[in-house]
Design a protein around this motif. Structure first.
Motif, short mmCIF file in Angstrom:
data_model
loop_
_atom_site.label_atom_id
_atom_site.label_comp_id
_atom_site.label_asym_id
_atom_site.label_seq_id
_atom_site.Cartn_x
_atom_site.Cartn_y
_atom_site.Cartn_z
N GLN A 97 24.85 -3.93 4.14
CA GLN A 97 25.42 -3.29 2.96
C GLN A 97 25.10 -4.05 1.67
O GLN A 97 24.97 -5.28 1.69
CB GLN A 97 26.94 -3.17 3.11
CG GLN A 97 27.39 -2.46 4.36
CD GLN A 97 26.80 -1.07 4.50
OE1 GLN A 97 26.79 -0.28 3.55
NE2 GLN A 97 26.29 -0.76 5.69
N PRO A 98 24.96 -3.32 0.56
CA PRO A 98 24.71 -3.98 -0.74
C PRO A 98 26.01 -4.58 -1.28
O PRO A 98 26.57 -4.11 -2.29
CB PRO A 98 24.18 -2.84 -1.61
CG PRO A 98 24.83 -1.61 -1.04
CD PRO A 98 24.92 -1.84 0.45
N ARG A 142 20.53 -2.00 2.75
CA ARG A 142 20.52 -0.63 2.27
C ARG A 142 20.63 -0.63 0.74
O ARG A 142 21.20 -1.54 0.14
CB ARG A 142 21.70 0.14 2.86
CG ARG A 142 21.67 0.29 4.36
CD ARG A 142 22.95 0.97 4.85
NE ARG A 142 23.16 2.24 4.19
CZ ARG A 142 22.70 3.41 4.62
NH1 ARG A 142 22.01 3.46 5.75
NH2 ARG A 142 22.94 4.53 3.96
N ARG A 143 20.07 0.41 0.13
CA ARG A 143 20.18 0.54 -1.33
C ARG A 143 21.56 1.02 -1.74
O ARG A 143 22.06 0.65 -2.81
CB ARG A 143 19.11 1.50 -1.85
CG ARG A 143 17.69 0.97 -1.68
CD ARG A 143 16.69 1.94 -2.28
NE ARG A 143 15.33 1.45 -2.17
CZ ARG A 143 14.26 2.10 -2.62
NH1 ARG A 143 14.41 3.28 -3.22
NH2 ARG A 143 13.06 1.59 -2.46
N ARG A 144 22.17 1.84 -0.90
CA ARG A 144 23.51 2.35 -1.17
C ARG A 144 24.40 2.10 0.04
O ARG A 144 23.90 2.03 1.18
CB ARG A 144 23.45 3.85 -1.49
CG ARG A 144 22.77 4.17 -2.81
CD ARG A 144 22.80 5.66 -3.09
NE ARG A 144 21.98 6.41 -2.14
CZ ARG A 144 21.81 7.73 -2.17
NH1 ARG A 144 22.44 8.45 -3.09
NH2 ARG A 144 21.05 8.32 -1.29
#
Length: 253
Positions: A163-164, A126-128
């Motif tokens: 997750q990032p 994910r990006r966020r």
């Protein structure tokens, strides 16, 4: 009376599960629970206690140095969802163990088969970071599985590895969640009066195997690509799950 042959067998099963876990970062509890359920070596409820003890011992070693890398917000949000569902899962285990062992074997088999799919599917980052509600929901799913089979990993692994976050943060946070889940589950066992003194014998038999397998897999990993290792672990989990489901359905009990 627990015989030497049974203890040696359990030690070998624990070694194999820990070895795969070290190489893949996944599947210790599922592989060991599946193997124990298939062989009938230890009753379901007792096997879950033994796995909780071994998981806790592993967590102590890992977190002795890595506790500073725990991501506080995901940790507490996941536990918020997990804690009540551990109680629900434990109560469900008690119910199924006393009414239908066949249903319990099928549930465990399905969980193992579905979880095996995680090993051949690459998580999409994910990006966020996910919302707090998402962490709580996946925590609840992990808590339910943890209460049932002392294997809270699959839903939480799926959530965290998207997750990032740095790999080390993900690993230490997951280990911390698993350790608290194991502690809570062991507390439920003690409070409910289901604690059997010989589970410590099983745990002590498995502990050296877990330590040895972890060391060997880190020190001298096999000359295989990560993809090959994951495919082999997938095959082991899939066969383990099917071996529990098929006889139960065939017998129709």
């Amino acid at each position: 009376m627990i015989g030497t042959a049974e203890l040696v067998t359990f030690g070998l099963l624990a070694f194999g599960a820990a070895y795969v876990q070290t190489l893949t970062g996944f599947a210790f509890g599922l592989l060991l629970m599946g193997a124990v359920a298939f062989t009938g070596l230890i009753p379901f409820a007792e096997a879950a206690v033994v796995i909780s003890l071994l998981t806790l011992a592993n967590a102590v070693v890992v977190l002795a140095r890595g506790w500073r890398d725990i991501a506080a917000r995901p940790f507490f949000l996941s536990l918020a969802g997990a804690v009540p569902m551990i109680v629900v899962g434990y109560a469900l285990l008690e119910l199924l163990a006393s009414t239908s062992l066949t249903a319990l074997r099928i549930v465990l088999g399905v969980v193992i088969v579905l979880s095996s799919l995680q090993l051949i599917r690459r998580p999409v980052l994910r990006r966020r970071p996910s919302s707090g509600a998402a962490f709580a929901v996946y925590g609840a799913l992990g808590g339910l599985m943890g209460g049932l089979f002392s294997t809270a990993g699959p839903p939480l692994v799926f959530q965290f590895y998207r997750q990032p976050m740095p790999h080390m943060v993900v690993r230490e946070t997951l280990v911390a969640i698993f350790s608290i889940s194991s502690l809570l589950r062991l507390g439920l066992v003690a409070v409910s009066g289901d604690w059997q003194s010989h589970v410590l014998v099983w745990a002590l038999a498995g502990l050296p195997s877990v330590v040895a397998a972890t060391y060997l897999a880190r020190r001298w990993p096999p000359p295989l690509t990560p993809r090959t290792v994951r495919q082999m672990a997938f095959a082991l989990l899939l066969l383990s799950g099917l071996s529990l489901i098929a006889p139960a359905i065939y017998l129709g009990v």
